[in-house]
Design a protein around this motif. Structure first.
Motif, PDB file in Angstrom:
ATOM      1  N   VAL A 147      77.843 109.949  53.498  1.00 16.45           N
ATOM      2  CA  VAL A 147      79.129 110.617  53.735  1.00 16.45           C
ATOM      3  C   VAL A 147      79.042 111.506  54.966  1.00 16.45           C
ATOM      4  O   VAL A 147      79.971 111.543  55.784  1.00 16.45           O
ATOM      5  CB  VAL A 147      79.541 111.425  52.490  1.00 16.45           C
ATOM      6  N   LEU A 148      77.936 112.197  55.119  1.00 15.41           N
ATOM      7  CA  LEU A 148      77.740 113.049  56.293  1.00 15.41           C
ATOM      8  C   LEU A 148      77.720 112.211  57.566  1.00 15.41           C
ATOM      9  O   LEU A 148      78.279 112.612  58.597  1.00 15.41           O
ATOM     10  CB  LEU A 148      76.446 113.842  56.154  1.00 15.41           C
ATOM     11  N   ALA A 149      77.094 111.027  57.500  1.00 20.12           N
ATOM     12  CA  ALA A 149      77.057 110.139  58.660  1.00 20.12           C
ATOM     13  C   ALA A 149      78.460 109.687  59.040  1.00 20.12           C
ATOM     14  O   ALA A 149      78.805 109.610  60.236  1.00 20.12           O
ATOM     15  CB  ALA A 149      76.171 108.927  58.362  1.00 20.12           C
ATOM     16  N   GLN A 184      94.382 104.310  51.710  1.00 19.41           N
ATOM     17  CA  GLN A 184      94.467 103.052  50.966  1.00 19.41           C
ATOM     18  C   GLN A 184      93.215 102.810  50.138  1.00 19.41           C
ATOM     19  O   GLN A 184      93.292 102.306  49.003  1.00 19.41           O
ATOM     20  CB  GLN A 184      94.701 101.894  51.935  1.00 19.41           C
ATOM     21  N   GLN A 185      92.071 103.181  50.673  1.00 24.94           N
ATOM     22  CA  GLN A 185      90.820 102.999  49.932  1.00 24.94           C
ATOM     23  C   GLN A 185      90.795 103.868  48.685  1.00 24.94           C
ATOM     24  O   GLN A 185      90.429 103.407  47.590  1.00 24.94           O
ATOM     25  CB  GLN A 185      89.624 103.324  50.820  1.00 24.94           C
ATOM     26  N   VAL A 186      91.199 105.131  48.813  1.00 26.22           N
ATOM     27  CA  VAL A 186      91.243 106.024  47.661  1.00 26.22           C
ATOM     28  C   VAL A 186      92.191 105.481  46.603  1.00 26.22           C
ATOM     29  O   VAL A 186      91.878 105.426  45.405  1.00 26.22           O
ATOM     30  CB  VAL A 186      91.667 107.449  48.087  1.00 26.22           C
ATOM     31  N   ALA A 187      93.368 105.061  47.046  1.00 30.65           N
ATOM     32  CA  ALA A 187      94.368 104.540  46.113  1.00 30.65           C
ATOM     33  C   ALA A 187      93.855 103.314  45.371  1.00 30.65           C
ATOM     34  O   ALA A 187      94.024 103.184  44.148  1.00 30.65           O
ATOM     35  CB  ALA A 187      95.652 104.208  46.871  1.00 30.65           C
ATOM     36  N   GLY A 233      86.353 121.582  51.887  1.00 34.24           N
ATOM     37  CA  GLY A 233      87.615 121.612  52.611  1.00 34.24           C
ATOM     38  C   GLY A 233      88.358 120.294  52.581  1.00 34.24           C
ATOM     39  O   GLY A 233      89.287 120.082  53.368  1.00 34.24           O
ATOM     40  N   THR A 234      87.962 119.404  51.674  1.00 35.83           N
ATOM     41  CA  THR A 234      88.680 118.138  51.491  1.00 35.83           C
ATOM     42  C   THR A 234      89.130 118.020  50.043  1.00 35.83           C
ATOM     43  O   THR A 234      88.543 118.613  49.141  1.00 35.83           O
ATOM     44  CB  THR A 234      87.809 116.919  51.851  1.00 35.83           C
ATOM     45  N   GLY A 235      90.151 117.240  49.828  1.00 37.33           N
ATOM     46  CA  GLY A 235      90.659 117.007  48.490  1.00 37.33           C
ATOM     47  C   GLY A 235      91.908 116.161  48.568  1.00 37.33           C
ATOM     48  O   GLY A 235      92.351 115.773  49.654  1.00 37.33           O
ATOM     49  N   VAL A 258      88.286 110.807  55.753  1.00 40.97           N
ATOM     50  CA  VAL A 258      87.611 109.505  55.799  1.00 40.97           C
ATOM     51  C   VAL A 258      86.269 109.590  55.083  1.00 40.97           C
ATOM     52  O   VAL A 258      85.892 108.689  54.315  1.00 40.97           O
ATOM     53  CB  VAL A 258      87.430 109.044  57.263  1.00 40.97           C
ATOM     54  N   ALA A 259      85.548 110.684  55.303  1.00 41.54           N
ATOM     55  CA  ALA A 259      84.267 110.873  54.619  1.00 41.54           C
ATOM     56  C   ALA A 259      84.475 111.004  53.113  1.00 41.54           C
ATOM     57  O   ALA A 259      83.694 110.467  52.316  1.00 41.54           O
ATOM     58  CB  ALA A 259      83.559 112.112  55.169  1.00 41.54           C
ATOM     59  N   MET A 260      85.540 111.693  52.704  1.00 42.13           N
ATOM     60  CA  MET A 260      85.825 111.839  51.272  1.00 42.13           C
ATOM     61  C   MET A 260      86.104 110.482  50.634  1.00 42.13           C
ATOM     62  O   MET A 260      85.658 110.210  49.513  1.00 42.13           O
ATOM     63  CB  MET A 260      87.015 112.769  51.056  1.00 42.13           C
ATOM     64  N   ALA A 261      86.831 109.622  51.338  1.00 41.53           N
ATOM     65  CA  ALA A 261      87.117 108.292  50.808  1.00 41.53           C
ATOM     66  C   ALA A 261      85.814 107.523  50.566  1.00 41.53           C
ATOM     67  O   ALA A 261      85.659 106.835  49.550  1.00 41.53           O
ATOM     68  CB  ALA A 261      88.021 107.522  51.767  1.00 41.53           C
ATOM     69  N   ARG A 262      84.874 107.675  51.479  1.00 40.03           N
ATOM     70  CA  ARG A 262      83.583 107.009  51.283  1.00 40.03           C
ATOM     71  C   ARG A 262      82.837 107.612  50.100  1.00 40.03           C
ATOM     72  O   ARG A 262      82.201 106.888  49.317  1.00 40.03           O
ATOM     73  CB  ARG A 262      82.730 107.097  52.542  1.00 40.03           C
ATOM     74  N   ALA A 263      82.910 108.923  49.955  1.00 41.19           N
ATOM     75  CA  ALA A 263      82.247 109.576  48.825  1.00 41.19           C
ATOM     76  C   ALA A 263      82.805 109.073  47.504  1.00 41.19           C
ATOM     77  O   ALA A 263      82.055 108.829  46.550  1.00 41.19           O
ATOM     78  CB  ALA A 263      82.420 111.097  48.928  1.00 41.19           C
TER      79      ALA A 263
END
Length: 382
Positions: free
Chosen positions: A16-18, A50-53, A208-210, A244-249
């Motif tokens: 996610v950091l990457a 879209q990925q999260v959904a 800071g994401t959500g 974008v990182a959150m979606a990957r997480a």
């Protein structure tokens, strides 16, 4: 080091950091800009949405990115109140909500709204019948957390949803900050839940994401006004690398969810069964399916919670008092007070909160350290 404070925050994962670093350095345009660089950022942001959904089986238009759980809670509660105040000013919540919910309710009460706080039983759980009894013609919102952040109680989200099917005009919000990756999606994303709030730093995403899940057809007032981002619902330049990182997480969490739940439950049970052996230990969390797999709250009665926390810290084990959001205030835990736990038990309470990176070996080490610390504390409390 053994980190047993994952409900406070989790370590961002390397993958996610990457992703965050790559997007920050290569696609740093403003998604609202008209040029191609801005368009590239906008497209990436929408792919993340879209990925999260897709991972939660909802529509992309139902995912609104925020800065985290506190913002999401404040927005849904106040946004509902402001949008629906001409229809009523009554709100129902529980006596064991997170501070972001409690304090939002308190602010609305100062503005003339009426809030009903539902009581809980000895396990910190509400009775769905109390929700039905509290409903009034002027009720506009019911807000109930999915998983209690202090002792891990799973609330009857589905059962309340069944009751609210007869009240389609009442918004139903679920604070799901402690529930992601814990096998509870079917309850959170049910037909009757209108809003659910999430915080990225609870599942290895950047702080800071959500995001907020907002069911199609539901309308609330914006909390942040400005340039009209997030379909005018949450203005402010989007945190493209963070989202974008959150979606990957989330994708990583979902891929690993079943194994992680089993592992966390096994670790919890190993520690729970050990703690049960001691006379001066009071365990507030259950080990059955009525409780989340990752939270275990207990007290060494007669020893203050902060003393226990620092004693474990000296041994390289990190736990917390009942909630990181209030642990430095040295206040009696809100959930335990609502459960009518004696004050000496509530002020002695500490919380272990597990993550998918914890191991059984760490549980065994915790138990070993506990034995040594308990022996020292026993001289004081006997």
């Amino acid at each position: 080091m053994i980190y047993f404070d994952n409900s406070a925050t989790t370590k961002i994962s390397p993958e996610v950091l990457a992703t965050y670093d790559t997007v920050s350095q290569k696609i740093w345009g403003n998604p609202s800009s008209l040029h191609n660089f801005g368009e590239e950022a906008w497209n990436l942001l929408e792919q993340a949405r879209q990925q999260v959904a897709k991972l939660f089986g909802v529509k992309a238009s139902e995912i609104i990115f925020t800065s985290g759980g506190s913002e999401g809670d404040n927005w849904v509660i106040k946004g509902t109140a402001f949008a629906k105040r001409r229809f009523g000013k009554h709100i129902i919540t529980t006596a064991v909500e997170h501070a972001a919910v409690r304090n939002s309710m308190a602010q609305l009460e100062e503005l003339g709204f009426n809030v009903t706080y539902l009581p809980v039983d000895s396990e910190g759980r509400i009775n769905p019948a109390d929700v039905k009894a509290a409903l009034r013609p002027d009720t506009i919102l019911v807000s109930i957390m999915a998983v209690n952040n202090e002792i891990g109680t799973v609330q009857p989200i589905k059962e309340v949803g069944e009751i609210l099917k007869d009240y389609p005009n009442v918004h139903y919000m679920v604070d799901a900050v402690q529930a992601i990756g814990k096998g509870l999606d079917s309850a959170i994303f049910s037909d009757r839940v209108d809003f659910a709030t999430f915080s990225g730093h609870k599942f290895h995403a950047p702080r800071g994401t959500g995001f907020v899940y907002m069911k199609s057809g539901r309308k609330i007032a914006p909390l942040i006004s400005g340039g009209g981002q997030e379909r005018t619902l949450r203005s402010g330049t989007e945190n493209t690398p963070g989202d974008v990182a959150m979606a990957r997480a989330i994708r990583l969490v979902k891929e690993n969810e079943q194994r992680a739940v089993q592992q966390e439950q096994a670790i919890k049970e190993r520690i729970y069964d050990h703690l049960k052996k001691f006379d001066h230990v009071k365990i507030f969390s259950g080990r059955d399916q009525g409780f989340a797999p990752h939270i275990l709250c207990f007290a060494i009665v007669g020893v203050r919670g902060e003393t226990i926390v620092h004693a474990f810290e000296e041994q390289g084990i990190y736990i917390s008092t009942t909630s990181a959001c209030s642990s430095k205030k040295h206040a009696e835990a809100g959930t335990l007070a609502a459960m009518k736990a004696p004050e000496n038990e509530a002020t002695s309470a500490v919380r272990i909160s597990l993550g998918d990176q914890n191991t059984i070996e760490e549980a065994d080490k915790f138990n070993q350290v506990f034995d040594n610390l308990y022996a020292g504390f026993k001289k004081i409390i006997d």
